[in-house]
Scaffold this active site. Structure first.
Site, PDB file in Angstrom:
ATOM      1  N   SER A   1       0.837  -1.199   0.000  1.00 17.61           N
ATOM      2  CA  SER A   1       0.000   0.000   0.000  1.00 17.61           C
ATOM      3  C   SER A   1       0.879   1.261   0.000  1.00 17.61           C
ATOM      4  CB  SER A   1      -0.957  -0.050   1.191  1.00 17.61           C
ATOM      5  OG  SER A   1      -2.037   0.827   1.015  1.00 17.61           O
TER       6      SER A   1
ATOM      7  N   ASP B   1      -5.553  -3.760  -2.718  1.00 16.47           N
ATOM      8  CA  ASP B   1      -4.491  -3.446  -1.755  1.00 16.47           C
ATOM      9  C   ASP B   1      -3.879  -4.699  -1.113  1.00 16.47           C
ATOM     10  OD1 ASP B   1      -3.108  -2.542   0.599  1.00 16.47           O
ATOM     11  OD2 ASP B   1      -4.283  -0.709   0.543  1.00 16.47           O
TER      12      ASP B   1
END
Length: 306
Positions: free
Chosen positions: A39, A152
């Site tokens: 991320s 993610d």
């Protein structure tokens, strides 16, 4: 030997704190030989691996137009917010660079929404992989690589220690976790829904009182709870050599924040951990790493057909 590997965790805008950590480690004489990111950690890590210095990355953060960072592009998929501001920044600072263009080994992670498997993204265009690793489910649009829908990487691995160890099996892994220890979870900031376009503060205040905004806050807060718990479990399982925790829990993942404050928190946390990092380079720890087997923590991007 002063070589180390970094595992940079996710945390939205709080990821700017990674810059301060990297700066202090470099100033202390440590050489970062590999970076794994999830991320926000993947975003900062990719730019660093491309050859940008901490000072240059901080300048990028300082010049970001945070009011437009999460605005939507016309062709974006289903999501609450958009990535057009981040796409513009990646285009400007990474362009069409591939993983072969990077100065040091780097990889980030993403999760296949269909098979629920973790993928190691270390092939092809770097910016494409970064957009996948930051695609928070529901908040940002999923990204497609080789026809596979990816979100993610923090969904399965908020701090990619195993990936860093796979990249550099003989080096100490320094994990940078943007979540506090469990004792601090009660003091984590509530998420704020950012405006996708610049608006006057009174209008933003009204928007944040709507049912949609409250639902968004509950959704993101719930994801935060899962992420914090998962991060702790993965850290206990994967056992990094050192854990650095910048004090950034008072900020939400989508807050508008003065970047210098986050950088300073990263610097303070790294300074406090320098003795631990130095100790991780000792011969007893080196011997332990020699006998510790590094495993491939996910499927390779090549298997996506990208």
């Amino acid at each position: 030997m002063t070589d180390i590997a970094l595992a940079l965790g996710g945390g939205g805008i709080k990821g700017i704190a990674h810059i301060g950590v990297i700066r202090v480690l470099e100033q202390a004489g440590f050489t970062i030989k590999a970076v794994a990111g999830t991320s926000a950690g993947g975003l900062i890590g990719s730019i660093y691996a491309y050859g940008k210095t901490p000072d240059e990355i901080e300048d990028i953060a300082l010049n970001l137009n945070q009011s437009r960072l999460f605005s939507r592009a016309k062709d974006e998929g289903p999501s609450i917010l958009g990535l057009s501001g981040i796409i513009d920044a990646l285009s400007q600072h990474l362009g069409d660079a591939t993983f072969n263009d990077l100065k040091i080994p780097f990889a980030c992670t993403a999760v296949d929404t269909k098979t629920m498997q973790e993928y190691i993204l270390n092939h092809g265009r770097v910016a494409t992989s970064v957009l996948a690793t930051i695609a928070v489910p529901g908040v940002f649009s999923p990204q497609f690589i080789g026809g596979t829908e990816l979100v993610d990487g923090g969904v399965l691995d908020p701090v990619p220690v195993a990936l860093a160890r796979w990249l550099a099996p003989t080096l100490p892994v320094i994990a940078v976790c943007l979540s506090p220890t469990p004792e601090g979870w009660a003091h984590i900031a509530d998420p704020v829904m950012p405006a996708a376009i610049p608006l006057a503060q009174p209008i933003i205040n009204q928007i944040t009182k709507t049912r949609v905004a409250r639902a968004f806050q509950i959704f993101v807060r719930s994801m935060d709870i899962t992420s914090h718990m998962l991060a702790e479990l993965r850290l206990q399982t994967d056992k990094p050599d050192v854990i650095i925790r910048p004090n950034v829990s008072r900020f939400g993942i989508l807050d508008t924040v003065e970047p210098k404050i986050l950088v300073q928190e990263g610097e303070l946390a790294a300074q406090d951990a320098l003795s631990q990092v130095q100790k991780s380079l000792g011969w007893t720890n080196q011997l332990a790493r020699h006998f510790r087997k590094a495993h491939q923590p996910g499927r390779l991007m090549d298997e996506l057909g990208a």
